[in-house]
Design a protein around this motif. Structure first.
Motif, PDB file in Angstrom:
ATOM      1  N   GLU A  10      53.063   0.312  23.537  1.00 32.20           N
ATOM      2  CA  GLU A  10      53.601  -0.380  24.721  1.00 32.20           C
ATOM      3  C   GLU A  10      53.339   0.486  25.937  1.00 32.20           C
ATOM      4  O   GLU A  10      53.566   1.696  25.903  1.00 32.20           O
ATOM      5  CB  GLU A  10      55.101  -0.613  24.494  1.00 32.20           C
ATOM      6  N   ASP A  11      52.832  -0.125  26.986  1.00 32.51           N
ATOM      7  CA  ASP A  11      52.499   0.671  28.166  1.00 32.51           C
ATOM      8  C   ASP A  11      53.574   0.646  29.244  1.00 32.51           C
ATOM      9  O   ASP A  11      53.499   1.396  30.213  1.00 32.51           O
ATOM     10  CB  ASP A  11      51.149   0.217  28.746  1.00 32.51           C
ATOM     11  N   GLU A  12      54.585  -0.225  29.093  1.00 26.95           N
ATOM     12  CA  GLU A  12      55.630  -0.262  30.129  1.00 26.95           C
ATOM     13  C   GLU A  12      56.789   0.653  29.748  1.00 26.95           C
ATOM     14  O   GLU A  12      57.377   0.493  28.674  1.00 26.95           O
ATOM     15  CB  GLU A  12      56.141  -1.687  30.309  1.00 26.95           C
ATOM     16  N   ASP A  54      52.317  -4.307  21.624  1.00 25.71           N
ATOM     17  CA  ASP A  54      52.208  -5.103  22.850  1.00 25.71           C
ATOM     18  C   ASP A  54      50.771  -5.641  22.918  1.00 25.71           C
ATOM     19  O   ASP A  54      49.829  -4.922  22.593  1.00 25.71           O
ATOM     20  CB  ASP A  54      52.502  -4.200  24.061  1.00 25.71           C
ATOM     21  N   MET A  56      49.293  -7.003  25.735  1.00 21.90           N
ATOM     22  CA  MET A  56      48.681  -6.716  27.041  1.00 21.90           C
ATOM     23  C   MET A  56      48.679  -5.222  27.297  1.00 21.90           C
ATOM     24  O   MET A  56      49.674  -4.666  27.766  1.00 21.90           O
ATOM     25  CB  MET A  56      49.468  -7.415  28.144  1.00 21.90           C
ATOM     26  N   LYS A 106      58.696 -11.590  24.926  1.00 25.58           N
ATOM     27  CA  LYS A 106      59.462 -10.887  25.960  1.00 25.58           C
ATOM     28  C   LYS A 106      60.021 -11.912  26.946  1.00 25.58           C
ATOM     29  O   LYS A 106      59.335 -12.887  27.224  1.00 25.58           O
ATOM     30  CB  LYS A 106      58.549  -9.929  26.730  1.00 25.58           C
TER      31      LYS A 106
HETATM   32 CA    CA Z   1      51.838  -4.406  28.511  1.00 22.91          CA
END
Ligand code: CA
Length: 229
Positions: A10-12, A54, A56, A106
């Motif tokens: 996950e990048d967030e 994730d 994206m 989400k």
């Molecule tokens: Ca993302």
């Protein structure tokens, strides 16, 4: 028992923290990476028990990561739960067809997150029953040997395709299958099974199953699931 290790891709940062906090609280060992490349490197260095992925991501996206992990015999058995936006239905379908086990849209609540992770781990531990096993699910009994289905003890008359669709879903309660996966797994003897005709089969099947018709759930935009009893 060693704690189960979850690899979170996950990048967030705020979602990373939400996931880390809630999984750790439940006793899971949590490892977080922020890119697809790091996810593959990490999984190959040490296989996790489950991947929360994730879709994206910057660079290598989630679907590529999913394909990569599922195509590699070493990691193919590791359950993947996708994290997606509701609007990414076509990606959810693609991910399931690439072998992802489940998905969470989400925004999600911690309760849903934990429940899905636990369910995926539990389902992975359970082997699907043999093709010939009699399935007793709530008020429904499916006997593949006799090709018979009963609801509350009453025999139901199904076509070969309807039987095939029902048996395919019912062998893995709780799993979501796309239309294409159903088509690929059910060979219609009396009817050419196509993506579109799966919906038609479901209408007929549910009607014939009467009180048990609701055991088959429509997952809007994605496919179908036999409800866990
Ligand atoms: Ca993302």
């Amino acid at each position: 028992m060693a704690r189960e290790r979850i690899l979170v891709v996950e990048d967030e940062e705020d979602i990373q923290e939400l996931i880390r906090y809630n999984l750790a609280k439940e006793g899971f060992q949590v490892e977080i990476v922020a890119s697809g490349e790091d996810a593959l490197a990490r999984a190959s260095a040490s296989l996790p028990n489950l991947v929360l992925l994730d879709l994206m991501l910057p660079g290598l996206d989630g679907l590529e990561v999913c394909k990569n992990l599922k195509n590699n015999p070493k990691s193919a058995h590791v359950p993947i739960v996708m994290l997606t936006a509701k609007s990414e239905e076509s990606d959810i379908v693609l991910g399931l067809e690439l072998g992802a086990d489940d998905y969470i849209t989400k925004p999600f609540s911690p309760k849903v997150l934990i429940a899905r992770v636990r369910a995926s781990l539990r389902r992975k531990r359970q082997e699907a029953p043999p093709e010939t096993a009699v399935l007793r699910l709530g008020e429904l009994v499916i006997d593949p040997g006799k090709h018979s289905v009963t609801v509350k003890g009453e025999e139901i008359d199904l076509t070969a395709t309807e039987f095939g669709v029902l048996h395919f879903l019912a062998r893995k309660p709780g799993w979501v299958f796309t239309r294409q996966q159903i088509v690929d797994n059910v060979k219609g003897e009396d009817y050419a099974v196509t993506d579109r005709s799966v919906d038609v089969q479901m209408v007929g099947l549910r009607r014939k199953l009467g009180a048990c018709g609701e055991y088959i759930e429509t997952i809007r935009g994605v496919g179908y699931r036999f409800r866990e009893q």
